[in-house]
Structure formats: structure tokens, C-alpha cells
Enzyme design. Structure first.
Site, PDB file in Angstrom:
ATOM      1  NE  ARG A  29      -6.974  -5.628 -31.039  1.00 19.95           N
ATOM      2  CZ  ARG A  29      -6.951  -4.424 -30.867  1.00 19.95           C
ATOM      3  NH1 ARG A  29      -7.187  -3.546 -31.861  1.00 19.95           N
ATOM      4  NH2 ARG A  29      -6.108  -3.896 -29.812  1.00 19.95           N
ATOM      5  CG  ASP A 322      -9.868   5.799 -28.508  1.00 24.18           C
ATOM      6  OD1 ASP A 322      -8.874   6.361 -28.254  1.00 24.18           O
ATOM      7  OD2 ASP A 322      -9.823   4.875 -29.364  1.00 24.18           O
ATOM      8  CE  LYS A 349      -4.990   6.954 -26.130  1.00 23.23           C
ATOM      9  NZ  LYS A 349      -4.652   5.718 -26.463  1.00 23.23           N
TER      10      LYS A 349
HETATM   11  C1  S3P Z   1      -6.712   0.885 -29.357  1.00 24.95           C
HETATM   12  C2  S3P Z   1      -6.568   1.144 -28.001  1.00 24.95           C
HETATM   13  C3  S3P Z   1      -6.111   2.425 -27.224  1.00 24.95           C
HETATM   14  C4  S3P Z   1      -7.241   3.446 -28.162  1.00 24.95           C
HETATM   15  C5  S3P Z   1      -6.685   3.320 -29.688  1.00 24.95           C
HETATM   16  C6  S3P Z   1      -6.873   2.079 -30.360  1.00 24.95           C
HETATM   17  C7  S3P Z   1      -6.766  -0.256 -29.852  1.00 24.95           C
HETATM   18  O1  S3P Z   1      -5.147   2.837 -26.977  1.00 24.95           O
HETATM   19  O2  S3P Z   1      -6.899   4.795 -27.840  1.00 24.95           O
HETATM   20  O3  S3P Z   1      -7.339   4.438 -30.489  1.00 24.95           O
HETATM   21  O4  S3P Z   1      -7.120  -0.576 -31.136  1.00 24.95           O
HETATM   22  O5  S3P Z   1      -6.161  -1.444 -29.168  1.00 24.95           O
HETATM   23  P1  S3P Z   1      -4.290   2.261 -25.688  1.00 24.95           P
HETATM   24  O6  S3P Z   1      -4.594   0.929 -25.622  1.00 24.95           O
HETATM   25  O7  S3P Z   1      -2.800   2.602 -26.093  1.00 24.95           O
HETATM   26  O8  S3P Z   1      -4.614   3.274 -24.938  1.00 24.95           O
END
Ligand code: S3P
Length: 437
Positions: A29, A322, A349
Site C-alpha cells: 500500500r 493468512d 489463496k
Molecule cells: C491482503 C488481504 C488478504 C490476505 C492477503 C493480503 C491484503 O486477502 O489473504 O494475503 O493485503 O489486503 P483477502 O482480503 O482477499 O482475503
């Protein structure tokens, strides 16, 4: 390329202090919002790993300047509506977060079309979940078989929407929020359950009036985005979780994990482990002042001890998404049954983590059963050991490594190199916690 095979032998004890690598979600981000911003931002402790390096490369391709200084990065963005025109497809590598968030920015690039593609794992991961709301905002998107990368985003004029996410997903929520910055009027995203909120916090810290109430996030059209002058990325709870699990399972262990992001939308695993009887001491209530971009940081003190089974319900899933493979591992060592429900998302995933976790841990002597939306683990107090395949999934590789350290006979991890996606140096960090090191 032949996958790297690494053996993790049982150890008698782990002891010491560790600062896990920088948070992957916040690093993605910082780079992306930095590229969208009109003023430069200094990013300290940006994660140097395969996924987040894919994001830096993509941002440079889109016109952002990335200047690597000795102890920080400077990112000079192009502004919200001025990403560079496409120069061939954007390669997201293995990074699902980049693939799902970036289209929220590309959508604002009027008259320009961008193709996104990635590795073989990415090509099996759905993008219809972002295509549906972006189309409602007026964006043209074409995906392979309507659902998968490679896919094309046609930038244009966007309109605000009121959208309820079918499944709690921080990635989809964030994509819509980024598009909302340039959409006309107001955009509301409603979540069935809270998911990680780094995007909201970073936007709020940048002065964007993000309104959060009753499970909805509202963002209005912005002329420009100006971030805090500096962002300091804390250590990643999801990476720390592997050391936490090792510290809980290897008898007589005691570990201190430093500077970890304790944002409550990320600490679900710690609360689940504590419910299983784990001794983990740390401030999970966000009492301390945020370090940066609205993110709290703290230390976690972990002591090994006996565990009991627990049930993880749907609402907890996004807060520990995760780390659910590690809940399965703790369940193998616990007394009684550990159940995870409402986690069908695990199937999409980096691997199908219901299948790969159940098969992987069963191959080491565990007793797990897959269900349509999770798994049931019958605890036997330990694991024999054996061989596990990462299937190119970084979290599976590290799961196997931790299982090995706590097993009776050791574990060989085939495809350990996958860990570089989020935690280069993982095996070295574990080795540093061994007695006598
Ligand atoms: C993430 C959100 C999660 C997570 C991924 C990273 C993020 O996915 O599993 O490893 O950085 O917003 P989802 O929001 O699609 O579940």
C-alpha cells in the site's frame, strides 16, 4: 527451476529476540499510494521480498520514481490521474494484493488500457471479485474465461457506488476505495465482517475523510492524494506468526518478537492461540500511539506450553486469514479437536490452502479432515514428521519448516524457496533462535 529442498530437524528449544520482516500488506500500500500521490513520500523498512518488489517494479512502469536511499525508499508519484501509459503487460508475479488493488488506480486513467498478468499461481486466482464492482463504477474489464488473469482494465470516468462485498476481503474493499478517490460523488463499501483495514488507515493518515461506521466505509472524490511525508512499515504479524507458532510448540521455548504490527484486524491468530491456552503477552488493544499511517506497533512475548483445541468461527476468519494454516498446525499439537469454519476463501489463496494444509500435515502424521469451508483437526499431541511440498506457496513452505522444528523426526520441505515471496531469510532467522547460536 528445481525447487529447493530444505530439512528442518527437531530442536530442543528456541530462545531469543527477533524482529520479523516488514509488513507485506502495508508495504504494497505504501508503494501504490505513494505512486498515486502528488508529493514524494519516504518509506522506511519497505519489505524487500519478491511480492513487494513486484509492486515497486509495477509502480516504476507506471511512471513513479523509486529512489533507493541507504535506509529508506523515496517514491515520487505521478498523481491520481496521471499514471504513465502502458508499456506492455504489468507483471504482478505472485502478488495477489498487487493484482487486486492496482486496478482501482488504473481504472482512473482515462483513455488508457492496461493488461495485468503474473505467474502460474496468479493465473489461477479469481479477479471477477474486483471486476464486478469496478464495472458497476463504469470501468471496462476483460478477464480470461471471465474470471482470471491475464486481464485488461480500460481506464475511464468513474461513478461512485454503494456496494456490499459478497465475502469479506480487504483486497476487494481496497480496490474499490482506491477507485472511489477518482469516482464522482460518494462510494460506500459494506463488509459482511471486518477485514484488515490498512488502506483506510493510510488514507485517513493522508487526510482523506474516510468515514467508517456500522460495517461500511465511505470515501468521496478527491482532487489529489498527499501522503504523510514519511511512512515507517512495522514488522508483519503474518510473518511473526511462524515464529510465534514455533515458540509455542517447541518445548521450553521463549521468544520476544519486536516491532510487530498489532492492528487488531491482523491479530486474530494471537487471540485464537491464546484461547487455545498459549502464553503470548503483548498489547493487542492498540493502546500505544500509532507508529505511522495509523498503524500500532508492539512486542509479543511467547512462551511454550500445552494447548487445547478450539473452534474458529466465520467472523474471525478475515482477522486471521493468512494464519489459518498455523491454527491447523497448533491443532495437531493440542488436546482435543480444532475446527475452522467459514474459510472457503482459503481455496483461492496462493494454493488451495484447505487441500494443501490438510494433505501436507496429514503427510507428517497429523489427523486432519477437509470440509467445504475449512478443516477439522484431531489433536494427537505432536507430529511425526516426513516430507511436505510447498506447492509454490510461501506460507506452506514456512508451515512445513515450523512443523519440522517441533516434530519428532524432522521435516523435509520441498520448494522452500517459495518463502522468499514474503520472508527471505526465514530459515536463517529460525536458526538464530537455536540454543548455542
Ligand atoms: C491482503 C488481504 C488478504 C490476505 C492477503 C493480503 C491484503 O486477502 O489473504 O494475503 O493485503 O489486503 P483477502 O482480503 O482477499 O482475503
Amino acid at each position: 527451476m528445481t525447487p529447493t529442498t530444505v530439512r528442518f530437524d527437531p530442536v530442543t528449544r528456541l530462545k531469543g529476540t527477533l524482529t520479523p520482516p516488514a509488513d507485506k500488506s502495508i508495504s504494497h500500500r505504501a508503494a501504490l499510494l505513494g505512486a498515486m500521490a502528488s508529493e514524494p513520500v519516504r518509506v522506511h523498512n519497505y519489505l524487500d521480498a519478491a511480492d513487494t518488489n513486484s509492486t515497486l517494479a509495477a509502480m516504476q512502469q507506471l511512471g513513479a520514481l523509486v529512489d533507493q536511499q541507504p535506509d529508506h525508499l523515496v517514491i515520487r508519484g505521478t498523481g491520481l490521474r496521471e499514471a504513465a501509459p502502458p508499456e506492455g503487460p504489468i507483471d504482478v508475479g505472485n502478488a495477489g494484493t498487487l493484482m487486486r488493488l492496482l486496478p482501482g488506480w488504473l481504472a482512473a486513467q482515462e483513455g488508457r488500457s492496461y493488461v495485468l498478468d503474473g505467474d502460474s499461481s496468479i493465473r489461477g486466482r479469481p479477479v471477477d471479485r474486483i471486476a464486478v464492482p469496478l464495472r458497476l463504477m463504469g470501468v471496462g474489464i476483460e478477464a480470461t474465461d471471465e474470471r482470471y488473469p491475464p486481464f485488461t482494465v480500460h481506464g475511464g470516468k468513474l461513478n461512485g457506488i454503494d456496494y456490499t462485498l459478497p465475502v469479506a476481503s480487504a483486497q476487494v474493499k481496497s480496490c474499490i476505495l482506491l477507485a472511489a478517490l477518482t469516482a464522482s460523488g460518494r462510494t460506500i463499501v459494506r463488509e459482511p465482517e471486518p477485514s484488515r483495514d490498512h488502506t483506510e488507515r493510510m488514507l485517513l493518515a493522508a487526510g482523506v475523510p474516510v468515514v467508517r461506521a456500522d460495517g461500511a466505509v465511505t470515501v468521496e472524490n478527491q482532487d489529489e492524494l498527499v501522503l504523510d511525508e514519511q511512512i515507517v512499515v512495522p514488522a508483519d504479524l503474518s510473518s511473526a506468526a511462524f515464529a510465534i507458532a514455533a515458540g509455542l510448540l517447541v518445548p521450553k521455548s521463549r521468544l520476544l518478537l519486536q516491532n510487530v504490527n498489532t492492528n487488531w484486524t491482523r491479530t486474530g491468530f494471537v487471540r485464537i492461540a491464546q484461547r487455545m491456552g498459549a502464553i503470548i503477552i503483548g498489547d493487542l488493544e492498540e493502546h500505544g500511539a500509532p507508529l505511522t499511517a495509523g498503524e500500532p506497533v508492539g512486542d509479543l512475548d511467547v512462551t511454550a506450553g500445552p494447548l487445547v483445541g478450539t473452534t474458529v468461527e466465520s467472523w474471525e476468519v478475515p482477522l486471521a486469514i493468512d494464519e489459518l494454516p498455523l491454527v491447523a498446525l497448533l491443532g495437531c499439537f493440542a488436546e482435543g479437536e480444532t475446527v475452522v469454519r467459514g474459510a472457503a476463501e482459503l481455496k483461492v489463496k496462493e494454493s488451495d490452502r484447505i487441500q494443501t494444509v490438510v494433505d501436507g500435515l496429514n503427510g507428517l502424521g497429523g489427523q486432519l479432515e477437509a470440509t467445504p469451508d475449512g478443516f477439522v483437526v484431531t489433536g494427537t499431541g505432536g507430529l511425526r514428521g516426513g516430507t511436505i511440498h510447498s506447492h509454490g506457496d510461501h506460507r506452506l513452505a514456512m508451515l512445513g519448516a515450523v512443523a519440522g522444528l517441533a516434530s519428532r523426526e524432522g521435516v523435509e520441505v520441498v520448494g522452500m524457496d517459495a518463502a522468499d515471496v514474503s520472508y527471505p531469510g526465514f530459515a536463517d532467522d529460525m536458526a538464530r533462535l537455536l540454543p548455542g547460536s
